[in-house]
Design a protein around this motif. Sequence first.
Motif, PDB file in Angstrom:
ATOM      1  N   GLN A  61     -10.021  16.589  23.416  1.00  0.00           N
ATOM      2  CA  GLN A  61     -10.602  17.734  22.434  1.00  0.00           C
ATOM      3  C   GLN A  61      -9.963  18.241  21.573  1.00  0.00           C
ATOM      4  N   ARG A 148     -12.785  25.865  25.696  1.00  0.00           N
ATOM      5  CA  ARG A 148     -13.728  25.637  24.608  1.00  0.00           C
ATOM      6  C   ARG A 148     -14.168  26.872  23.936  1.00  0.00           C
ATOM      7  N   TYR A 191     -20.604  16.664  23.109  1.00  0.00           N
ATOM      8  CA  TYR A 191     -19.522  17.646  24.152  1.00  0.00           C
ATOM      9  C   TYR A 191     -18.410  15.797  24.699  1.00  0.00           C
ATOM     10  N   HIS A 197     -17.083  21.355  18.006  1.00  0.00           N
ATOM     11  CA  HIS A 197     -16.021  22.119  18.871  1.00  0.00           C
ATOM     12  C   HIS A 197     -16.867  22.837  19.802  1.00  0.00           C
ATOM     13  N   HIS A 198     -18.710  22.659  19.068  1.00  0.00           N
ATOM     14  CA  HIS A 198     -19.121  24.167  19.665  1.00  0.00           C
ATOM     15  C   HIS A 198     -20.846  22.433  20.007  1.00  0.00           C
ATOM     16  N   LYS A 228     -18.862  23.837  26.186  1.00  0.00           N
ATOM     17  CA  LYS A 228     -18.863  24.448  25.353  1.00  0.00           C
ATOM     18  C   LYS A 228     -19.434  25.216  24.241  1.00  0.00           C
TER      19      LYS A 228
END
Lengths: 548, 548
Positions: A61, A148, A191, A197-198, A228
């Motif tokens: 990530q 996250r 995910y 990122h969200h 997240k």
Amino acid sequence: MTNTAETAETPAGHDASAETASDTADSTANAGGRGGRRGRGGRGSGREGRRAQRGGGGVQQLRYITRKVAPYEVLSEEGLETIEANADTILEEIGIEFRDDPEALEIWRQAGADVQGERVRLPRGMARKIIQDNAPRQFTQLARNPERSVEIGGNNTVFAPVYGPPFVRTLDEGRRYATLDDFQKIVKLAYMTPSLHHSGGTVCEPVDVPVNKRHLDMLYAHMRYSDKPFMGSVTAPERAEDTVEMAKILFGKETVEQNVVTISLINANSPMTFDATMLGALKVYARAGQACIITPFILAGAMAPVTIAGTLAQTLAESMAGMAFAQLVRPGAPVVFGSFASSISMQSGAPTFGTPEPALVLYGAAALARRLGVPFRSGGSLCGSKIPDAQAAYESANTLLPTVLAGVNFTLHSAGWVEGGLAASFEKLVMDADQLEMMHAMTNGVDLSENGQAMDAIREVGPGSHYLGASHTQANFETAFFRSKIADNNSFEQWESEGAQDAAQRANTLWKKRLAEYEAPALDPATDEALQDYVARTKASMADSFSS
Amino acid sequence: MTNTAETAETPAGHDASAETASDTADSTANAGGRGGRRGRGGRGSGREGRRAQRGGGGVQQLRYITRKVAPYEVLSEEGLETIEANADTILEEIGIEFRDDPEALEIWRQAGADVQGERVRLPRGMARKIIQDNAPRQFTQLARNPERSVEIGGNNTVFAPVYGPPFVRTLDEGRRYATLDDFQKIVKLAYMTPSLHHSGGTVCEPVDVPVNKRHLDMLYAHMRYSDKPFMGSVTAPERAEDTVEMAKILFGKETVEQNVVTISLINANSPMTFDATMLGALKVYARAGQACIITPFILAGAMAPVTIAGTLAQTLAESMAGMAFAQLVRPGAPVVFGSFASSISMQSGAPTFGTPEPALVLYGAAALARRLGVPFRSGGSLCGSKIPDAQAAYESANTLLPTVLAGVNFTLHSAGWVEGGLAASFEKLVMDADQLEMMHAMTNGVDLSENGQAMDAIREVGPGSHYLGASHTQANFETAFFRSKIADNNSFEQWESEGAQDAAQRANTLWKKRLAEYEAPALDPATDEALQDYVARTKASMADSFSS
């Protein structure tokens, strides 16, 4: 003119989930903090080393972007001052309507505004002063996995997926109404996507669930299938309450009271109007210390003048009115200056995307937000194309690059948007995400370290030779250049022998692979049970509604 | 690593045509002018009113862009100085090879350079001083239609089509070798395309014509089928001579001697090498006062280091060496700092396009050119995709927007490039041209006039209404927003009922329509006859060659 989904986000809901509160102990976020947060860098800057993190299914990530390049400016100091003066004139002379919400009018009256009927007029400078005295410049939104959590504001850029589409589109099935199953799949895909990122909010509308209950299922999906950060429901004040309650189960009551754990989209009903639904949700979130994005939703030519400077002045006036109102409801409530501005075809009235005028609005609005001292939301990967073709890509790139160069802090619709937001395309989601990943490299700017200058390599190789075997090349091999997961750069012959696929076909393969590899992030079984229980109890207390 | 056509531009040639010399009397361009041109604005700035001009087939042509927005900068003053110092170190310590050209070495020796074998080393600052003392900051390239003359340098941006591809691609025929018929069609299409300000050069390789003769046919096509400015042949010194001779027929001898009527692409053989073919062509053009674009052609990782700063230093060193050499050949020779930089896949060695690293090189190199005080060439609509799909569009947009924001003055490969430049796509040509047209609107920036501020409209409409019928909207209806010729913004239902076409299919319809509407610009029959005679005589003097 209305076939854009963000306006049609009426039937929506979102997920706030409650993981162990201890995860969040290291956060410096403080939703209630006001002046104290202004001017501070917030957390995250010391975390460069953790830029790449392991995610579910072994996917690496990416941390949210912290830009090392300067924002691009299209307006001079004088130009920006002109627009600010015009926004003040709008607030002073014309005013903003706060409809069907007597409490809102009373709040404004007590603050010293001129309230006549539902029209609220503000003395010059009043909204700006309220915001600058109270609203945080930057804040942290916690995720249940603290790795996250995202920093919203400053030099940071956070990418969230598409929001609002009632339809989904895949190469296999074409276009059809979205379901809860689609919603869960998109949450899982986001995910599994390093550059998202969200988890977003209404990643699509699960139209198979009653309107008044679907927010519960959406919230649960974000909480259960992702770790997240996510967005709250705004389609009714009681759905905003459900968001906060479920967040308390996921994060713990105290954590929610002291931190931002959800961010929600409060659209102005442009021109110069806020309606009771949005005001109701805003009040719930502001009182809970949760973040609101105040977004004038503008198709210029319909909801604002056909000019860039006119759209900017109206956007600033509306957004300032909403952000100032949030501060009156709860001083220090975290707010984000939002701008969604596109143009319309002056022939058909259809919205258009990826054209020059919205990009200029975007650059201008970002500069206005910086001067005001609040985080800014805009942009994304917007397009009018029905399918993930060249039109979609040109238009999306012409929105995304301005988004990043303008210095947008929170980017909704970063991936998956097609058809003016009416449909979520699974293929486009992974294609856009590939572009988002490039933005990480682009915003890193130019490395001027000794290794970056590479003078030893130039000396080693010399005229007429090549760098492929140079020791500097070998040492930087892995990280030198961005690697697309979608682009095909093979020879024509190899590409042809592999089936002559276009980008959308390769994207089809990629999203299926990612979903097949999906593994849910761990969630404490007791928390999961409590969330499911909340959803079941709340649903049981209501009759089904499919209308609002 | 070599499947990019710009390197493979060996068999090429171009057209310079000779219209009445009186057309050019109002030009202030002066190819031989040296210090005198530096710092002057050049012509064009007073021509805003003629921005849109009628072209062949009734198509409204666009004047080259004069940017009203500032260039985007990614490097600080200090960073730029570091790169300039490194370029000086390259020129001083490592040097540049000028191969198989004893005259070039003698020229350098007489100028005071350290020449050992074919290696030329320059004292720090020498190249920069030669350039700054002699090369024009900006110059006009005449077209045979003076309305189409372009200003190269300053705040101006000129778009030229794809250069070099041996293949063409259409939706109807797929990919095949290019012919002279294709070449003529692309010249005609570029002539009919409002946003292509320039006819370009080797818009494709007519492989059905012998290599040593095809430059004559290409030059004639540019002269006869277009009235826009064009590029010269660089594949052999005698082909450069043919270019100048044919230009004299088209423009008149005196006009050619006193003006820039052709611009040619002199690529460095990176790293740090110029070969005899390119040096030979450069000398012909410089002596004739014709413009040369000195372009290090770099796939970083192969011809330059894998880093941005390293690529920039080497590019600057190579380009400065070439531009300074042109000044030694003829002081005041118009030169353009060129940069073609892409990265390669570190897995396969294939070139990649539209990635972040080349965009950062582009921004940096443009800033270096501005500091040096010479026009800059880079960018375009580059992509690695074989077809005009979403990959092609993302990659092209990610090259074009940085091209324009960086402030590129001469943009080759602006339209039609696919497959790393190995193929010219007719569909992509019109798709890209649509994007180029948007750049005109984007670079106009924000209108802050009273009409642009639109406060009367905001007052007229007020809260909760809409702007569609407002008098300001009606007054600005026609020019308010960019109108794409390719994008479909209709409803899903309408799009579906019209055949659910993708962008490439609509582009296929558009280029055929444009070719069908093509009308050749008038050319004096005597001039035409003289040109045809020159082509025939020159061809008759040579045996056919298909090799070089």
